[in-house]
Design a protein around this motif. Structure first.
Motif, mmCIF file in Angstrom:
data_model
loop_
_atom_site.group_PDB
_atom_site.id
_atom_site.type_symbol
_atom_site.label_atom_id
_atom_site.label_comp_id
_atom_site.label_asym_id
_atom_site.label_seq_id
_atom_site.Cartn_x
_atom_site.Cartn_y
_atom_site.Cartn_z
ATOM 1 N N ALA A 9 0.809 -1.419 0.010
ATOM 2 C CA ALA A 9 0.091 0.088 -0.072
ATOM 3 C C ALA A 9 0.735 1.243 0.039
ATOM 4 C CB ALA A 9 -0.755 0.010 1.292
ATOM 5 N N ARG A 12 2.593 1.621 -3.403
ATOM 6 C CA ARG A 12 1.740 1.995 -4.585
ATOM 7 C C ARG A 12 1.312 3.285 -4.336
ATOM 8 N NH1 ARG A 12 -2.537 -1.796 -4.433
ATOM 9 N NH2 ARG A 12 -3.507 -0.581 -2.611
ATOM 10 N N LYS A 13 1.139 3.853 -3.053
ATOM 11 C CA LYS A 13 0.775 5.211 -2.996
ATOM 12 C C LYS A 13 1.979 6.177 -3.450
ATOM 13 C CE LYS A 13 1.997 6.814 1.005
ATOM 14 N NZ LYS A 13 3.049 7.669 1.245
ATOM 15 N N ILE A 16 1.973 6.093 -7.340
ATOM 16 C CA ILE A 16 0.838 6.581 -7.989
ATOM 17 C C ILE A 16 0.952 8.283 -7.921
ATOM 18 C CG2 ILE A 16 -1.596 7.244 -7.506
ATOM 19 C CD1 ILE A 16 -2.280 4.733 -6.420
ATOM 20 N N ARG A 17 1.263 8.692 -6.655
ATOM 21 C CA ARG A 17 1.637 9.955 -6.419
ATOM 22 C C ARG A 17 2.645 10.529 -7.501
ATOM 23 N NH1 ARG A 17 5.254 12.553 -4.833
ATOM 24 N NH2 ARG A 17 4.982 14.606 -4.539
ATOM 25 N N ARG A 20 1.835 10.373 -11.108
ATOM 26 C CA ARG A 20 0.826 11.587 -11.455
ATOM 27 C C ARG A 20 1.377 12.953 -11.653
ATOM 28 N NH1 ARG A 20 -3.876 10.803 -7.864
ATOM 29 N NH2 ARG A 20 -4.552 9.224 -9.493
ATOM 30 N N THR A 21 2.326 13.284 -10.660
ATOM 31 C CA THR A 21 2.956 14.744 -10.575
ATOM 32 C C THR A 21 4.018 14.679 -11.431
ATOM 33 O OG1 THR A 21 4.153 14.134 -8.572
ATOM 34 C CG2 THR A 21 1.908 15.219 -8.381
ATOM 35 N N GLN A 77 6.760 15.350 1.189
ATOM 36 C CA GLN A 77 5.137 15.363 1.029
ATOM 37 C C GLN A 77 4.486 14.501 2.173
ATOM 38 O OE1 GLN A 77 3.809 11.900 -0.620
ATOM 39 N NE2 GLN A 77 5.629 10.961 -1.422
ATOM 40 N N GLU A 81 1.657 17.585 4.738
ATOM 41 C CA GLU A 81 0.195 17.714 5.342
ATOM 42 C C GLU A 81 0.174 16.976 6.533
ATOM 43 O OE1 GLU A 81 -2.211 19.245 3.461
ATOM 44 O OE2 GLU A 81 -0.406 20.521 1.899
ATOM 45 N N CYS A 83 1.133 14.186 6.913
ATOM 46 C CA CYS A 83 0.779 12.821 6.467
ATOM 47 C C CYS A 83 1.067 11.689 7.088
ATOM 48 C CB CYS A 83 0.861 12.539 4.937
ATOM 49 S SG CYS A 83 -0.198 13.429 4.029
ATOM 50 N N LEU C 99 -4.102 14.001 4.725
ATOM 51 C CA LEU C 99 -4.215 13.647 3.540
ATOM 52 C C LEU C 99 -3.418 13.604 2.511
ATOM 53 C CD1 LEU C 99 -8.005 14.698 3.431
ATOM 54 C CD2 LEU C 99 -7.283 12.278 3.771
ATOM 55 N N TYR C 100 -3.026 12.863 1.480
ATOM 56 C CA TYR C 100 -1.780 13.117 0.349
ATOM 57 C C TYR C 100 -2.615 14.094 -0.670
ATOM 58 C CZ TYR C 100 0.589 9.741 2.887
ATOM 59 O OH TYR C 100 1.384 9.055 3.847
ATOM 60 N N PRO C 101 -2.464 15.229 -0.868
ATOM 61 C CA PRO C 101 -2.983 16.109 -1.869
ATOM 62 C C PRO C 101 -2.970 15.719 -3.154
ATOM 63 C CG PRO C 101 -0.877 17.303 -0.864
ATOM 64 C CD PRO C 101 -1.261 15.865 -0.020
ATOM 65 N N ASP C 102 -2.016 14.804 -3.712
ATOM 66 C CA ASP C 102 -1.955 14.399 -4.948
ATOM 67 C C ASP C 102 -2.401 13.370 -5.309
ATOM 68 O OD1 ASP C 102 -0.195 16.524 -5.853
ATOM 69 O OD2 ASP C 102 1.258 15.735 -4.727
ATOM 70 N N LEU C 103 -3.158 12.725 -4.313
ATOM 71 C CA LEU C 103 -4.018 11.707 -4.553
ATOM 72 C C LEU C 103 -5.485 11.771 -4.411
ATOM 73 C CD1 LEU C 103 -2.317 8.759 -2.425
ATOM 74 C CD2 LEU C 103 -1.789 9.399 -4.587
ATOM 75 N N THR C 104 -6.553 10.946 -5.213
ATOM 76 C CA THR C 104 -7.864 11.487 -5.022
ATOM 77 C C THR C 104 -8.471 10.911 -3.593
ATOM 78 O OG1 THR C 104 -8.185 9.198 -6.077
ATOM 79 C CG2 THR C 104 -8.054 10.818 -7.595
ATOM 80 N N GLU C 107 -8.493 7.352 -3.624
ATOM 81 C CA GLU C 107 -7.034 6.706 -3.435
ATOM 82 C C GLU C 107 -6.537 6.914 -1.874
ATOM 83 O OE1 GLU C 107 -5.233 7.225 -7.901
ATOM 84 O OE2 GLU C 107 -5.170 8.776 -6.598
ATOM 85 N N ARG C 110 -8.503 4.460 0.057
ATOM 86 C CA ARG C 110 -8.001 3.080 -0.283
ATOM 87 C C ARG C 110 -6.743 2.816 0.501
ATOM 88 N NH1 ARG C 110 -10.147 -1.537 -2.443
ATOM 89 N NH2 ARG C 110 -8.190 -2.797 -1.272
ATOM 90 N N PHE C 111 -5.943 3.828 0.430
ATOM 91 C CA PHE C 111 -4.503 3.679 1.236
ATOM 92 C C PHE C 111 -4.646 3.368 2.722
ATOM 93 C CE2 PHE C 111 -1.213 5.746 3.514
ATOM 94 C CZ PHE C 111 -0.164 5.132 3.370
#
Lengths: 228, 227, 248
Positions: A9, A12-13, A16-17, A20-21, A77, A81, A83, C99-104, C107, C110-111
């Motif tokens: 997980a 993958r996170k 994806i990130r 995408r960017t 990142q 936030e 995270c 929250l991860y700003p670049d994920l929906t 996502e 789901r994570f």
């Protein structure tokens, strides 16, 4: 228990990130190729200077500096936030976080190298080294693993300090010298002479040992590096 | 801290041994038969200083592990001070090493495995210093410093080993496989210097830890006065 | 130690038990021995000036910080000895969305669902997004969300794994009135199924929700009382106990 799913997980996170960017990958690839061009100008003393004996050095210096850029991003990142708090709140073993972050950074480094190595070969290597690809890939993987595991541990620490990305190179570079020595030597020998597994065995074993030692060291200390 | 021996006693012991060691080295041990001749005498201080530097980093390593287990700031202070003393000795190693190099090989600096490793160790422990200075919160600073001290101490011998991959070095192998071995008088002079130097290191660490603890008390008192 | 010691909130078993909690950062003692309990289904509102130790207390409950001394049990497990079941039992809502700003939204949830090992992740995520009125923006990157939407998604993230205990760290701060209404609506909806601890500067909200009120100052419990105090009386108590008088 559930560690493998959590590992996947997190990786993958991060993938994806990044896909995408693309802010990290694009910069790293541009940096790596620019560095090669800079090296060409810096080391070419006269028309047709032979740079063969510099190839390993150029390649690994470039990768290590590129990785520094990536490592700083890899935790920025999480930090921005808050995270990381979200991640630490999850019922996840801290070592799983370390392994997943290391794996993610390894994937990014491999992507960079997949682009950079062919360009590098085109620029600097005259003899075909396709026959020596296998020992080269072994050296590459072993060195990458050391760079990523040590880098991930140190990036975890540096992201929580006041100077963040300024601190990381100072912590990382002196520690990574053994990998640089072994990988540079092995790579140069492969590029220059097509040296095979036989005479590189000691260096490969050394890199393997380095990876093992720092995976264990990170295993033992990561709780402290990421917690509190 | 253990109060077995007081810091002044350690200093006196170290001083006496180092003076005796120097006297032995100059008048008892023979002049080196090889090309170095008289200048080989620096070996009696150079190698013990190196041993003391490594020992100090070793103390920092152990202190780091104990700190991580106990979270007791006393061990952080011990680690911090040991790194500082180790750094001081490392710089002396490089200075005496350069003198040696000039006498033995005619150059001030040679990229030789041990010297290079000490140079890198200096940068590693300088990084430890920088790391401490950019973390404000005390416990966090101690934790990060400890993690880094562990990693650094593990890295140093690996670096030394890696330098063996580089083209041949120049360093004489005195003890160990293939080494020339030592004559009795040389060994005795060397041992006295070694013990003296280790005592000096212990005394310096001892004293500096006490200073750090006093500083802590002053800070505490200031805080309690300031509200 | 405190004015209104009341341990017997209707006799429900304690969901949170804190005994002699101390926390030192270096040589600075931030929590100087806190003891309190929250019964199952209770709602503890913690007030106090900045730097009093409110957030530190909450972070110890959340296993993000380890106590220097004392025992802390959440949902029957010791947070230090046995943090994993505690982590499964708690959800944290703070003014940081985490929250991860670049994920929906999908996502992100789901994570976290994977991290908690949820078996019914898809239904749970759909259900939550529906209830929080975020379904339409489900596949949008969180970076494009308004503050209020992020806060709603943060709530979904916090309750995703059906925690028994919700820890709220100044959840109302930085929200516009509309978002505050939504948050309160949600709290009302999930109020019965959970035990709450809320750290807040907002006295009105703290009194509105709390079944138990607590003021922390200088790392100690300065005041502890069952709910049922009106706003003016509590403000007076607050001024009396908190010397910088930063009452809202």
């Amino acid at each position: 228990m559930g560690g493998w799913a959590q590992f996947k997980a997190i990786v993958r996170k991060d993938l994806i990130r990044e896909l995408r960017t693309r802010d990290m990958l694009v910069s790293m690839i541009l940096f790596v190729i620019l560095a090669m061009i800079i090296f060409h100008y810096a080391f070419t003393v006269e028309e047709g200077s032979d740079l063969t004996w510099f190839t390993g050095g150029m390649l690994w210096v470039t990768f290590i500096f590129a990785m520094l850029l990536g490592l700083n991003r890899s935790f920025a990142q999480e930090k921005d936030e808050r995270c990381l708090d979200g991640l630490l709140l999850c019922p996840v073993d801290r070592v799983t976080i370390f392994l997943a972050k290391t794996a993610g950074n390894l994937v990014f480094l491999l992507i960079i190298q997949a682009v950079a190595v062919p360009v590098f070969a085109l620029f600097f290597i005259e003899r075909s080294f396709l026959g020596d690809l296998l020992p080269f890939l072994v050296v590459l993987l072993l060195a990458d693993l050391g760079i990523c595991s040590l880098g991930t541990l140190l990036a975890t620490i540096s992201m929580n300090t006041r100077s963040r990305d300024l601190l990381l190179p100072i912590l990382f570079l002196p520690l990574i010298v053994p990998v640089l020595i072994a990988a540079t030597g092995a790579t140069t020998l492969i590029f220059a002479e097509g040296t095979g597994f036989g005479s590189l065995a000691m260096r490969m074993l050394f890199l393997l040992g380095f990876d093992a030692v720092f995976l264990v060291a990170a295993w033992g200390t990561y709780d402290f590096a990421i917690g509190e | 801290m253990k109060k077995l021996v007081s810091a002044p006693a350690l200093f006196v012991g170290a001083g006496v041994l180092l003076v005796i060691g120097a006297l032995l080295a100059f008048w008892y041990a023979p002049i080196d038969a090889s090309s170095m001749g008289f200048s080989q005498k620096i070996f009696y201080y150079h190698a013990p200083i190196a041993a003391a530097a490594i020992a100090a980093f070793g103390v920092a390593f152990v202190a780091a592990i104990v700190y991580l287990r106990t979270q007791d700031l006393l061990w952080d202070r011990l680690g911090y001070v040991s790194v500082r003393i180790g750094l001081l000795f490392s710089i002396l190693v490089m200075i005496t090493g350069m003198i040696w190099g000039k006498a033995a090989w005619g150059v001030w600096w040679a990229w030789e495995p041990r010297l290079t490793t000490f140079l890198l160790a200096c940068f590693l422990y300088a990084a430890y210093w920088v790391l401490r200075s950019v973390v404000d919160e005390e416990q966090r600073r101690a934790t990060y410093a400890a993690v880094f001290a562990v990693v650094a101490f593990v890295d140093v011998p690996i670096t030394f080993f890696a330098t063996r991959f580089l083209p041949e070095g120049l360093h004489p192998v005195v003890v160990g496989p293939g080494g020339g071995g030592m004559e009795g008088s040389v060994a005795l002079s060397f041992a006295v210097c070694l013990v003296g130097m280790l005592l000096l290191m212990a005394a310096l660490i001892r004293r500096d830890v006490e200073i750090e603890l006093i500083k802590d008390r002053v800070t505490d008192l200031k805080t309690s006065l300031g509200g | 130690m405190s004015d209104g010691q009341d341990r017997q909130d209707g006799g429900a078993p304690l969901e949170i038990e804190v005994e002699g909690l101390r926390k030192t950062f270096g040589r600075r003692e931030v929590l100087k021995g806190l003891s309190f309990g929250v019964p199952r289904g209770g709602f503890l509102s913690i007030f106090g000036p900045n730097g009093a130790g409110k957030t530190t207390t909450l972070r110890v409950l959340a296993t993000l910080l380890t106590a220097s001394a004392g025992t802390v049990k959440v949902a029957g497990h010791d947070v230090r000895e046995d943090p994993m079941p505690v982590r499964r039992a708690i959800g944290l809502i703070s003014h940081n969305a985490m929250l991860y700003p670049d994920l929906t939204a999908q996502e992100n949830l789901r994570f976290y669902a994977d991290m908690y090992g949820l078996t019914d992740a898809d239904e749970r995520i759909s259900d939550l997004l529906e209830r929080l009125e975020l379904s339409a923006r489900r596949y949008d990157v969180v970076r494009t969300y308004s503050k209020g939407m992020r806060q709603r998604l943060a709530i979904a993230r916090a309750v995703l794994h059906r925690p028994r205990v919700l820890l709220l760290d100044e959840p109302h701060s930085g929200l516009d009135p509309r978002a505050v209404d939504i948050l309160d609506g949600l709290l009302a909806e999930i109020r019965d199924e959970h035990t709450f601890v809320m750290v807040t500067h907002n006295i009105a909200k703290g009194l509105e929700w709390g079944t138990k009120l607590m003021i922390i100052e200088g790392g100690r419990i300065a005041y502890e009382h069952a709910a049922g105090v009106d706003h003016d009386a509590f403000s007076a108590v607050y001024r009396e106990h908190v010397h910088d008088g930063s009452v809202l």
